[in-house]
Design a protein around this motif. Sequence first.
Motif, PDB file in Angstrom:
ATOM      1  N   ILE A  91      90.527 -10.741 146.361  1.00 45.63           N
ATOM      2  CA  ILE A  91      90.312 -12.201 146.741  1.00 45.63           C
ATOM      3  C   ILE A  91      89.013 -12.284 146.408  1.00 45.63           C
ATOM      4  O   ILE A  91      88.295 -12.599 147.629  1.00 45.63           O
ATOM      5  N   ALA A  92      88.689 -13.391 145.647  1.00 48.59           N
ATOM      6  CA  ALA A  92      87.078 -14.449 145.037  1.00 48.59           C
ATOM      7  C   ALA A  92      87.130 -15.552 144.509  1.00 48.59           C
ATOM      8  O   ALA A  92      88.277 -15.924 143.660  1.00 48.59           O
ATOM      9  N   LEU A  93      86.515 -15.706 145.308  1.00 50.69           N
ATOM     10  CA  LEU A  93      85.741 -17.080 144.214  1.00 50.69           C
ATOM     11  C   LEU A  93      84.929 -17.532 144.215  1.00 50.69           C
ATOM     12  O   LEU A  93      83.680 -16.818 144.381  1.00 50.69           O
ATOM     13  N   GLU A  94      84.608 -18.754 143.192  1.00 48.73           N
ATOM     14  CA  GLU A  94      83.039 -18.490 142.166  1.00 48.73           C
ATOM     15  C   GLU A  94      82.464 -19.476 142.824  1.00 48.73           C
ATOM     16  O   GLU A  94      82.905 -20.371 144.044  1.00 48.73           O
ATOM     17  N   HIS A  95      80.997 -20.136 143.143  1.00 49.84           N
ATOM     18  CA  HIS A  95      80.457 -20.015 144.226  1.00 49.84           C
ATOM     19  C   HIS A  95      80.416 -22.105 144.582  1.00 49.84           C
ATOM     20  O   HIS A  95      80.061 -22.820 144.989  1.00 49.84           O
ATOM     21  N   ASN A  96      80.876 -22.343 143.135  1.00 45.30           N
ATOM     22  CA  ASN A  96      81.673 -24.214 142.931  1.00 45.30           C
ATOM     23  C   ASN A  96      82.910 -23.921 143.968  1.00 45.30           C
ATOM     24  O   ASN A  96      82.960 -25.645 143.830  1.00 45.30           O
ATOM     25  N   ALA A  97      83.455 -23.410 144.351  1.00 45.56           N
ATOM     26  CA  ALA A  97      84.695 -23.544 144.882  1.00 45.56           C
ATOM     27  C   ALA A  97      84.401 -24.548 146.500  1.00 45.56           C
ATOM     28  O   ALA A  97      83.610 -24.425 147.027  1.00 45.56           O
ATOM     29  N   ALA A  98      85.458 -25.374 146.575  1.00 44.80           N
ATOM     30  CA  ALA A  98      85.138 -26.412 147.696  1.00 44.80           C
ATOM     31  C   ALA A  98      86.277 -25.038 149.464  1.00 44.80           C
ATOM     32  O   ALA A  98      87.271 -26.017 149.528  1.00 44.80           O
ATOM     33  N   VAL A 100      86.190 -24.530 152.718  1.00 47.41           N
ATOM     34  CA  VAL A 100      86.027 -24.587 154.209  1.00 47.41           C
ATOM     35  C   VAL A 100      85.571 -22.462 154.795  1.00 47.41           C
ATOM     36  O   VAL A 100      86.790 -22.656 155.183  1.00 47.41           O
ATOM     37  N   ASN A 101      84.580 -22.525 154.722  1.00 44.09           N
ATOM     38  CA  ASN A 101      84.121 -21.082 155.423  1.00 44.09           C
ATOM     39  C   ASN A 101      82.859 -20.595 155.723  1.00 44.09           C
ATOM     40  O   ASN A 101      82.076 -21.205 155.420  1.00 44.09           O
ATOM     41  N   PRO A 102      82.589 -21.223 156.889  1.00 44.97           N
ATOM     42  CA  PRO A 102      81.432 -20.682 157.374  1.00 44.97           C
ATOM     43  C   PRO A 102      80.419 -19.437 156.510  1.00 44.97           C
ATOM     44  O   PRO A 102      79.251 -19.720 156.500  1.00 44.97           O
ATOM     45  N   ASN A 103      80.953 -18.598 156.489  1.00 47.74           N
ATOM     46  CA  ASN A 103      80.365 -17.536 155.636  1.00 47.74           C
ATOM     47  C   ASN A 103      80.186 -17.976 154.393  1.00 47.74           C
ATOM     48  O   ASN A 103      78.630 -17.145 154.083  1.00 47.74           O
ATOM     49  N   PHE A 104      81.061 -18.792 153.307  1.00 46.61           N
ATOM     50  CA  PHE A 104      80.653 -19.006 152.036  1.00 46.61           C
ATOM     51  C   PHE A 104      79.707 -19.606 151.534  1.00 46.61           C
ATOM     52  O   PHE A 104      78.960 -19.844 151.147  1.00 46.61           O
ATOM     53  N   MET A 105      79.404 -21.228 153.319  1.00 43.61           N
ATOM     54  CA  MET A 105      78.734 -21.858 153.474  1.00 43.61           C
ATOM     55  C   MET A 105      77.430 -21.444 153.349  1.00 43.61           C
ATOM     56  O   MET A 105      76.722 -22.032 152.775  1.00 43.61           O
ATOM     57  N   TRP A 106      77.543 -20.797 153.862  1.00 44.12           N
ATOM     58  CA  TRP A 106      76.042 -19.353 154.214  1.00 44.12           C
ATOM     59  C   TRP A 106      75.261 -19.870 152.739  1.00 44.12           C
ATOM     60  O   TRP A 106      74.657 -19.633 152.377  1.00 44.12           O
ATOM     61  N   PHE A 107      76.207 -18.380 152.275  1.00 41.47           N
ATOM     62  CA  PHE A 107      76.322 -17.838 150.586  1.00 41.47           C
ATOM     63  C   PHE A 107      75.666 -19.053 149.519  1.00 41.47           C
ATOM     64  O   PHE A 107      74.584 -19.006 149.272  1.00 41.47           O
ATOM     65  N   THR A 110      71.985 -20.814 150.244  1.00 40.63           N
ATOM     66  CA  THR A 110      71.550 -19.801 149.918  1.00 40.63           C
ATOM     67  C   THR A 110      70.808 -19.671 148.789  1.00 40.63           C
ATOM     68  O   THR A 110      70.287 -18.759 148.077  1.00 40.63           O
ATOM     69  N   ARG A 111      72.078 -19.200 147.512  1.00 40.18           N
ATOM     70  CA  ARG A 111      72.308 -18.864 146.440  1.00 40.18           C
ATOM     71  C   ARG A 111      73.449 -19.845 145.338  1.00 40.18           C
ATOM     72  O   ARG A 111      73.707 -20.495 145.816  1.00 40.18           O
ATOM     73  N   GLU A 112      71.677 -20.233 144.428  1.00 47.71           N
ATOM     74  CA  GLU A 112      72.974 -21.037 143.066  1.00 47.71           C
ATOM     75  C   GLU A 112      74.127 -20.740 142.889  1.00 47.71           C
ATOM     76  O   GLU A 112      74.616 -21.637 142.633  1.00 47.71           O
ATOM     77  N   SER A 113      74.085 -19.809 142.894  1.00 50.49           N
ATOM     78  CA  SER A 113      75.293 -19.122 141.869  1.00 50.49           C
ATOM     79  C   SER A 113      75.488 -17.718 141.906  1.00 50.49           C
ATOM     80  O   SER A 113      74.851 -16.932 142.372  1.00 50.49           O
ATOM     81  N   PHE A 114      76.861 -17.531 142.816  1.00 49.51           N
ATOM     82  CA  PHE A 114      77.772 -16.190 142.714  1.00 49.51           C
ATOM     83  C   PHE A 114      79.149 -16.501 142.398  1.00 49.51           C
ATOM     84  O   PHE A 114      79.661 -17.212 142.422  1.00 49.51           O
ATOM     85  N   VAL A 115      79.815 -14.955 142.938  1.00 47.07           N
ATOM     86  CA  VAL A 115      81.110 -14.968 143.121  1.00 47.07           C
ATOM     87  C   VAL A 115      81.249 -14.086 144.270  1.00 47.07           C
ATOM     88  O   VAL A 115      80.217 -13.049 145.266  1.00 47.07           O
ATOM     89  N   TYR A 116      81.830 -14.556 145.392  1.00 50.73           N
ATOM     90  CA  TYR A 116      81.681 -14.811 146.960  1.00 50.73           C
ATOM     91  C   TYR A 116      82.970 -13.993 147.380  1.00 50.73           C
ATOM     92  O   TYR A 116      84.591 -14.306 147.115  1.00 50.73           O
ATOM     93  N   PRO A 181      74.892 -15.139 164.272  1.00 48.98           N
ATOM     94  CA  PRO A 181      76.600 -15.447 163.618  1.00 48.98           C
ATOM     95  C   PRO A 181      76.493 -16.619 163.175  1.00 48.98           C
ATOM     96  O   PRO A 181      75.833 -17.144 163.385  1.00 48.98           O
ATOM     97  N   VAL A 182      77.040 -17.162 162.335  1.00 50.49           N
ATOM     98  CA  VAL A 182      77.218 -17.743 161.437  1.00 50.49           C
ATOM     99  C   VAL A 182      77.577 -18.869 162.218  1.00 50.49           C
ATOM    100  O   VAL A 182      78.737 -19.456 162.910  1.00 50.49           O
ATOM    101  N   ARG A 183      76.998 -19.878 162.213  1.00 54.58           N
ATOM    102  CA  ARG A 183      76.965 -21.136 162.406  1.00 54.58           C
ATOM    103  C   ARG A 183      77.497 -22.170 161.654  1.00 54.58           C
ATOM    104  O   ARG A 183      77.629 -22.339 160.147  1.00 54.58           O
ATOM    105  N   ASP A 184      77.835 -23.181 162.070  1.00 55.23           N
ATOM    106  CA  ASP A 184      78.220 -24.812 161.414  1.00 55.23           C
ATOM    107  C   ASP A 184      76.780 -24.873 160.499  1.00 55.23           C
ATOM    108  O   ASP A 184      76.532 -24.987 161.145  1.00 55.23           O
ATOM    109  N   LEU A 185      76.996 -25.623 158.875  1.00 57.46           N
ATOM    110  CA  LEU A 185      76.430 -26.094 158.306  1.00 57.46           C
ATOM    111  C   LEU A 185      76.133 -27.183 158.405  1.00 57.46           C
ATOM    112  O   LEU A 185      74.992 -27.994 157.677  1.00 57.46           O
ATOM    113  N   HIS A 186      76.898 -28.204 158.408  1.00 55.02           N
ATOM    114  CA  HIS A 186      77.075 -29.889 159.120  1.00 55.02           C
ATOM    115  C   HIS A 186      76.327 -29.990 160.394  1.00 55.02           C
ATOM    116  O   HIS A 186      75.981 -29.894 161.684  1.00 55.02           O
TER     117      HIS A 186
END
Length: 186
Positions: A91-98, A100-107, A110-116, A181-186
């Motif tokens: 299962i993969a998501l585009e960069h603009n998906a909504a 809520v996951n700290p690993n996804f939020m890190w990418f 730090t990245r403009e466009s990607f598939v996660y 460890p990934v931290r909450d970015l908010h």
Amino acid sequence: ALPISSFRGLGDQSTERCSGTKYREGNLVVALDKKGNVICDLSLQDATDILLLNNTHAKETSVLDDASLTTLLGMAFYARGMDRGATALLIALEHNAAYVNPNFMWFKATRESFVYIDRIIVSISRRGQGIARVLYEDLLAAAKRAGHDRVVCEVNIEPPNTVSEAFHVAMGHFATHLCGPVRDLH
């Protein structure tokens, strides 16, 4: 880039359908590898099989329930697997998906466009047969067709996921960034 040659992608042009006891009638066959392994789109109708495989490997990914699976599949760029998700899934998501996951939020930070790649799982009994490679190659081809040039994922180092690490090394992927460890970015 990995060669996209060990399977034949059928994509939207396919009129072939998954059939037999391993597949829900009507799922589009999207790829066949040289061994005849069939990759099909996953849906909520496959939830029982997906949840069983996923939650057996929750230490490496994360636990899903019906609600979180519904949300994840609803925003997925790519959700395909074998045997309705009982043998393997990716299962993969585009960069603009909504998402809520700290690993996804890190990418995302730090990245403009990607598939996660959120999760790739192959049942223990089927590992070492090239199934994960076929799923990766199919995802890379789908990402390329959609105009993406970067596919990203993370591999746990705490707790270590040595199976995933070995797979990614064998695929020729390498770490571009190691962090604590990934931290909450908010």
